[in-house]
Design a protein around this motif. Structure first.
Motif, PDB file in Angstrom:
ATOM      1  N   VAL A 172       0.839  -1.188   0.000  1.00 15.78           N
ATOM      2  CA  VAL A 172       0.000   0.000   0.000  1.00 15.78           C
ATOM      3  C   VAL A 172       0.887   1.256   0.000  1.00 15.78           C
ATOM      4  CG1 VAL A 172      -1.647   1.352   1.349  1.00 15.78           C
ATOM      5  CG2 VAL A 172      -1.957  -1.117   1.111  1.00 15.78           C
ATOM      6  N   ARG A 173       1.895   1.206   0.830  1.00 12.67           N
ATOM      7  CA  ARG A 173       2.811   2.354   0.886  1.00 12.67           C
ATOM      8  C   ARG A 173       3.416   2.620  -0.487  1.00 12.67           C
ATOM      9  NH1 ARG A 173       6.368   1.348   5.415  1.00 12.67           N
ATOM     10  NH2 ARG A 173       7.154  -0.306   4.066  1.00 12.67           N
ATOM     11  N   LYS A 174       3.842   1.550  -1.137  1.00 15.28           N
ATOM     12  CA  LYS A 174       4.476   1.714  -2.447  1.00 15.28           C
ATOM     13  C   LYS A 174       3.540   2.409  -3.448  1.00 15.28           C
ATOM     14  CE  LYS A 174       6.842  -2.309  -2.584  1.00 15.28           C
ATOM     15  NZ  LYS A 174       7.055  -3.662  -3.124  1.00 15.28           N
ATOM     16  N   VAL A 175       2.330   1.875  -3.560  1.00 11.43           N
ATOM     17  CA  VAL A 175       1.457   2.446  -4.592  1.00 11.43           C
ATOM     18  C   VAL A 175       1.028   3.871  -4.246  1.00 11.43           C
ATOM     19  CG1 VAL A 175       0.623   0.182  -5.320  1.00 11.43           C
ATOM     20  CG2 VAL A 175      -0.677   1.490  -3.628  1.00 11.43           C
ATOM     21  N   ILE A 176       0.876   4.142  -2.964  1.00 12.69           N
ATOM     22  CA  ILE A 176       0.477   5.508  -2.591  1.00 12.69           C
ATOM     23  C   ILE A 176       1.617   6.483  -2.882  1.00 12.69           C
ATOM     24  CG2 ILE A 176       0.021   7.003  -0.613  1.00 12.69           C
ATOM     25  CD1 ILE A 176      -2.441   5.624  -1.398  1.00 12.69           C
ATOM     26  N   LEU A 179       2.060   7.958  -6.323  1.00 12.21           N
ATOM     27  CA  LEU A 179       1.077   8.912  -6.837  1.00 12.21           C
ATOM     28  C   LEU A 179       1.431  10.338  -6.402  1.00 12.21           C
ATOM     29  CD1 LEU A 179      -2.222   6.954  -6.072  1.00 12.21           C
ATOM     30  CD2 LEU A 179      -1.101   7.234  -8.287  1.00 12.21           C
ATOM     31  N   PRO A 180       1.004  11.319  -7.139  1.00  9.56           N
ATOM     32  CA  PRO A 180       1.285  12.725  -6.793  1.00  9.56           C
ATOM     33  C   PRO A 180       0.308  13.237  -5.744  1.00  9.56           C
ATOM     34  CG  PRO A 180       0.049  12.625  -8.832  1.00  9.56           C
ATOM     35  CD  PRO A 180       0.261  11.201  -8.402  1.00  9.56           C
ATOM     36  N   VAL A 181       0.344  12.619  -4.579  1.00 15.84           N
ATOM     37  CA  VAL A 181      -0.590  13.000  -3.518  1.00 15.84           C
ATOM     38  C   VAL A 181       0.171  13.141  -2.209  1.00 15.84           C
ATOM     39  CG1 VAL A 181      -2.506  11.762  -4.604  1.00 15.84           C
ATOM     40  CG2 VAL A 181      -1.126  10.620  -2.859  1.00 15.84           C
ATOM     41  N   ILE A 201      -6.339  12.150   2.064  1.00 17.25           N
ATOM     42  CA  ILE A 201      -5.327  12.458   1.049  1.00 17.25           C
ATOM     43  C   ILE A 201      -5.604  13.836   0.433  1.00 17.25           C
ATOM     44  CG2 ILE A 201      -4.564  11.838  -1.287  1.00 17.25           C
ATOM     45  CD1 ILE A 201      -4.988   8.947  -0.582  1.00 17.25           C
ATOM     46  N   SER A 202      -4.573  14.619   0.267  1.00 18.19           N
ATOM     47  CA  SER A 202      -4.760  15.876  -0.468  1.00 18.19           C
ATOM     48  C   SER A 202      -3.941  15.827  -1.749  1.00 18.19           C
ATOM     49  CB  SER A 202      -4.340  17.077   0.385  1.00 18.19           C
ATOM     50  OG  SER A 202      -2.940  17.153   0.440  1.00 18.19           O
ATOM     51  N   SER A 203      -4.489  16.424  -2.770  1.00 17.91           N
ATOM     52  CA  SER A 203      -3.820  16.378  -4.064  1.00 17.91           C
ATOM     53  C   SER A 203      -4.035  17.694  -4.786  1.00 17.91           C
ATOM     54  CB  SER A 203      -4.386  15.217  -4.895  1.00 17.91           C
ATOM     55  OG  SER A 203      -3.983  15.349  -6.239  1.00 17.91           O
ATOM     56  N   VAL A 204      -3.052  18.110  -5.549  1.00 17.93           N
ATOM     57  CA  VAL A 204      -3.194  19.366  -6.297  1.00 17.93           C
ATOM     58  C   VAL A 204      -3.773  19.112  -7.684  1.00 17.93           C
ATOM     59  CG1 VAL A 204      -1.378  20.572  -5.048  1.00 17.93           C
ATOM     60  CG2 VAL A 204      -0.797  19.223  -7.067  1.00 17.93           C
ATOM     61  N   GLU A 205      -3.765  17.868  -8.090  1.00 14.65           N
ATOM     62  CA  GLU A 205      -4.307  17.556  -9.418  1.00 14.65           C
ATOM     63  C   GLU A 205      -5.697  16.942  -9.233  1.00 14.65           C
ATOM     64  OE1 GLU A 205      -1.663  15.128 -11.606  1.00 14.65           O
ATOM     65  OE2 GLU A 205       0.119  16.032 -10.695  1.00 14.65           O
ATOM     66  N   GLY A 206      -6.683  17.783  -9.272  1.00 10.39           N
ATOM     67  CA  GLY A 206      -8.026  17.339  -8.932  1.00 10.39           C
ATOM     68  C   GLY A 206      -8.685  16.454  -9.957  1.00 10.39           C
ATOM     69  N   ASP A 207      -8.243  16.492 -11.156  1.00 10.45           N
ATOM     70  CA  ASP A 207      -9.021  15.847 -12.209  1.00 10.45           C
ATOM     71  C   ASP A 207      -9.023  14.334 -12.135  1.00 10.45           C
ATOM     72  OD1 ASP A 207     -10.024  18.038 -13.331  1.00 10.45           O
ATOM     73  OD2 ASP A 207      -8.608  18.145 -15.021  1.00 10.45           O
ATOM     74  N   SER A 208      -7.842  13.766 -12.241  1.00  8.90           N
ATOM     75  CA  SER A 208      -7.789  12.310 -12.412  1.00  8.90           C
ATOM     76  C   SER A 208      -7.395  11.587 -11.146  1.00  8.90           C
ATOM     77  CB  SER A 208      -6.770  11.967 -13.501  1.00  8.90           C
ATOM     78  OG  SER A 208      -5.494  12.449 -13.105  1.00  8.90           O
ATOM     79  N   VAL A 209      -7.208  12.316 -10.074  1.00 10.92           N
ATOM     80  CA  VAL A 209      -6.608  11.694  -8.903  1.00 10.92           C
ATOM     81  C   VAL A 209      -7.525  10.655  -8.253  1.00 10.92           C
ATOM     82  CG1 VAL A 209      -7.361  13.423  -7.231  1.00 10.92           C
ATOM     83  CG2 VAL A 209      -5.254  12.131  -6.835  1.00 10.92           C
ATOM     84  N   VAL A 210      -8.836  10.915  -8.284  1.00  9.82           N
ATOM     85  CA  VAL A 210      -9.759   9.933  -7.708  1.00  9.82           C
ATOM     86  C   VAL A 210      -9.588   8.585  -8.403  1.00  9.82           C
ATOM     87  CG1 VAL A 210     -12.175   9.274  -7.501  1.00  9.82           C
ATOM     88  CG2 VAL A 210     -11.467  11.594  -6.919  1.00  9.82           C
ATOM     89  N   GLY A 211      -9.578   8.629  -9.715  1.00  8.81           N
ATOM     90  CA  GLY A 211      -9.442   7.385 -10.469  1.00  8.81           C
ATOM     91  C   GLY A 211      -8.103   6.719 -10.247  1.00  8.81           C
ATOM     92  N   VAL A 213      -6.055   6.980  -7.628  1.00 11.40           N
ATOM     93  CA  VAL A 213      -5.963   6.403  -6.277  1.00 11.40           C
ATOM     94  C   VAL A 213      -6.764   5.105  -6.227  1.00 11.40           C
ATOM     95  CG1 VAL A 213      -6.665   6.708  -3.873  1.00 11.40           C
ATOM     96  CG2 VAL A 213      -5.544   8.577  -5.091  1.00 11.40           C
ATOM     97  N   ARG A 214      -7.955   5.121  -6.804  1.00 12.21           N
ATOM     98  CA  ARG A 214      -8.780   3.917  -6.792  1.00 12.21           C
ATOM     99  C   ARG A 214      -8.061   2.765  -7.502  1.00 12.21           C
ATOM    100  NH1 ARG A 214     -14.196   4.311  -6.458  1.00 12.21           N
ATOM    101  NH2 ARG A 214     -14.137   6.344  -7.491  1.00 12.21           N
ATOM    102  N   ALA A 215      -7.459   3.072  -8.625  1.00 15.15           N
ATOM    103  CA  ALA A 215      -6.754   2.030  -9.381  1.00 15.15           C
ATOM    104  C   ALA A 215      -5.569   1.498  -8.586  1.00 15.15           C
ATOM    105  CB  ALA A 215      -6.280   2.590 -10.720  1.00 15.15           C
ATOM    106  N   ALA A 216      -4.870   2.398  -7.916  1.00 15.61           N
ATOM    107  CA  ALA A 216      -3.698   1.971  -7.153  1.00 15.61           C
ATOM    108  C   ALA A 216      -4.102   1.036  -6.012  1.00 15.61           C
ATOM    109  CB  ALA A 216      -2.976   3.196  -6.591  1.00 15.61           C
ATOM    110  N   LEU A 217      -5.111   1.421  -5.254  1.00 15.89           N
ATOM    111  CA  LEU A 217      -5.547   0.580  -4.136  1.00 15.89           C
ATOM    112  C   LEU A 217      -6.153  -0.733  -4.646  1.00 15.89           C
ATOM    113  CD1 LEU A 217      -7.053   3.226  -1.673  1.00 15.89           C
ATOM    114  CD2 LEU A 217      -4.739   2.276  -1.790  1.00 15.89           C
ATOM    115  N   SER A 218      -6.880  -0.637  -5.748  1.00 15.83           N
ATOM    116  CA  SER A 218      -7.479  -1.864  -6.293  1.00 15.83           C
ATOM    117  C   SER A 218      -6.412  -2.873  -6.691  1.00 15.83           C
ATOM    118  CB  SER A 218      -8.340  -1.528  -7.520  1.00 15.83           C
ATOM    119  OG  SER A 218      -9.448  -0.744  -7.139  1.00 15.83           O
TER     120      SER A 218
END
Lengths: 254, 254
Positions: A172-176, A179-181, A201-211, A213-218
Motif C-alpha cells: 500500500v505504501r508503495k502504490v500511494i 502517486l502525486p498525492v 489524502i490531499s492532491s493538487v491535481e483534482g481531475d484524475s486523482v480519484v481514479g 488512487v482507486r486504481a492503485a488501491l485496487s
DNA sequence: TGAAACACGTGATCC
DNA sequence: TGGATCACGTGTTTC
C-alpha cells in the motif's frame, strides 16, 4: 455375482461389488455361516492375538498366511482404535467450546456446534457492519471530501478493506507513494483476519486523482486476494492476524 | 469371573463386568468360538432377518425367544444406522460451514471446526471491544458529565450492558421512571445476543442520583442474569435476538 | 502393499 | 422393559 479374492486380509468371500448385497452379506460372512459358498472367516482372539477359525475347531497347525492375517487384523483394529480416539478427542474439545452442559450425546453436540458457528458468523457479520469492515467482500472506496480553495486541489477519503497479508502494508505504501498525492492521515483497523486502511489524502491535481488512487488501491487488493486464494487452494492455512488493533492512527505507512 | 445372563438380547456369555476382560472376550464371544464356557452366540441373517447359530448347523425349529432375539437385533442395528445417519448429517453441515475443501476426513474436519470456533470467538471478542459492548461480562456504568449552572443539577451518562431478555426494555423503563430524573437521550445497540442501553440523563438532585441510577440499572442487570442462568440450567435454549440494530437512537424507552 | 478412512452390526450400559 | 447411546472389531475401498 462374481468372485473377488483381492481383499487384503486373505479372507475370501462372495460379493458382487454392489453395496446392497454387500451389506446383506456382511454379517453372515463375518462368521462364515452363510448358505452361499463362503469359504472361511477368520477372527482375532483378543486375548493372545492369535487367529481362530470362526466355524469349526481351533486349527492345530497354522500357515504363514494365517499368521500374517492375524497381524493384519491386529494392526487394523489398533489403527481403528487410534482413529476413534482422535475423533473423540476433537469432540471433547467441542464439548468445551459450546456453552451448555456435559453429558450431551454426539449428534446433539454436533447440532449445537453447527448452530453456534452460525450464530458466531452472524454476530461477526453484524459487528463488521458496525465497524465498517466488511468480512465477505473486498472493498476500495475513494471519495472527494471538499474542494480546497482556488488552486483546484482536492481532499479525498480513500479506503481499502481486504484479508491481511504480510506484504499488504508495504504494498500500500508503495502504490500511494507512486502517486502525486500527500497523505494527511492514516488509520488502520482490523477485525479478525480483515484489515481496513483509511487515508485522508490531499492532491493538487483534482481531475484524475480519484481514479488513479482507486486504481492503485485496487491493484493491491487484487494482488492480496489472488495470494490468499492460491494459498487456500494449496491447503496452506493462512496465518491469522492475532494482534488486533482498532481505530489506531499510525505512521506505519508514511 | 461371574455369570451374567441379564443382557437384553438373550445372548448368554461369560463376563466379569471388567472392561478389559470384556474387550478381550468381545470378539471371540461374537462367534461363540472361544475356549471359555460360552453357551452360544446368535447373529442376524441380514438377507431375511432370520436368526442363525454362529456355530453349528442352521436350526430347523426356532423358539419364541429366538424370534424375539432376531427382532431385537434387527431393531437394534436399524436404530444404530439411524444414529450414524444423524451424526453424519451434522458432519456434512459442518463441512459446508468450514471454508476449506470437500474430501476432508472426519478428524481433520472436527479439528478445523474447533479452530474455526476459536477464531470466530476471538473476532467477536475483538469486535465487542471496538463497539464497547462486552460479551462476557455484564456492565453498569454511571458517570457525571458536567455540573449544570448554579441550581445543582447534573448531567449523567449511564449505560447498562447484558444479555437480551424479553422484558429487558420495559424493566429498564420502569426503573428509570421511578427515579427523579429526566432522560435526555437514549441509544440502544446490540451485538449478537448482547444489548447495550446508553442514557443521557439530567437530574436536579445532584447528590445521590449517581448512586440511585446505578442501583436501578444494576437491579435490572441482575434480574436478567438470573433469568438467563436459570434458563440455561433448564436446557431452555434462549431465543437469540435476530434483528440487530447498532447505534440507533430510539424512543422505545420513553 | 500396506496404511488410512468409512460404514456396519453388535455387546454393553443407562434410564 | 425398550429405546438410545457408545466403543469395538471387522469388511471394504482408496491411494
Amino acid at each position: 455375482m462374481m468372485q473377488c479374492d483381492n481383499n487384503q486380509y486373505g479372507i475370501s468371500f462372495e460379493c458382487d461389488g454392489g453395496q446392497f448385497v454387500n451389506q446383506l452379506l456382511h454379517n453372515a460372512e463375518n462368521r462364515g455361516c452363510f448358505s452361499l459358498p463362503v469359504k472361511q472367516s477368520l477372527v482375532l482372539d483378543g486375548g493372545k492375538g492369535e487367529l481362530v477359525r470362526a466355524c469349526g475347531r481351533v486349527g492345530r497347525k497354522r500357515g504363514v498366511s494365517e499368521t500374517k492375517t492375524a497381524e493384519a487384523l491386529r494392526s487394523h483394529s489398533e489403527a481403528e482404535r487410534r482413529r476413534r480416539e482422535r475423533i473423540n478427542a476433537h469432540l471433547e474439545s467441542l464439548r468445551g467450546l459450546v456453552p451448555s452442559n456435559e453429558k450431551m450425546d454426539k449428534a446433539t453436540l454436533l447440532a449445537e456446534v453447527v448452530s453456534q458457528i452460525k450464530q458466531l458468523r452472524a454476530t461477526v457479520s453484524q459487528a463488521s457492519e458496525g465497524l465498517q469492515i466488511p468480512m465477505d467482500t473486498d472493498e476500495v472506496k475513494v471519495e472527494a471530501i471538499e474542494n480546497l480553495s482556488g488552486d483546484g486541489s482536492l481532499l479525498l477519503r480513500a479506503s481499502l478493506c481486504c484479508e491481511h497479508w504480510p506484504d499488504l502494508l508495504s504494498d500500500v505504501r508503495k502504490v500511494i507513494r507512486s502517486l502525486p498525492v500527500r497523505v494527511v492521515k492514516t488509520e488502520i483497523s482490523t477485525l479478525g483476519s480483515r484489515v481496513k486502511v483509511t487515508f485522508l489524502i490531499s492532491s493538487v491535481e483534482g481531475d484524475s486523482v480519484v481514479g488513479s488512487v482507486r486504481a492503485a488501491l485496487s491493484s493491491v487488493v487484487e494482488k492480496v486476494s489472488a495470494m490468499v486464494e492460491s494459498a487456500e487452494q494449496l491447503f496452506i492455512p493462512r496465518k491469522r492476524q492475532r494482534v488486533l488493533c482498532l481505530d489506531s492512527s499510525s505512521c506505519l505507512l508514511q
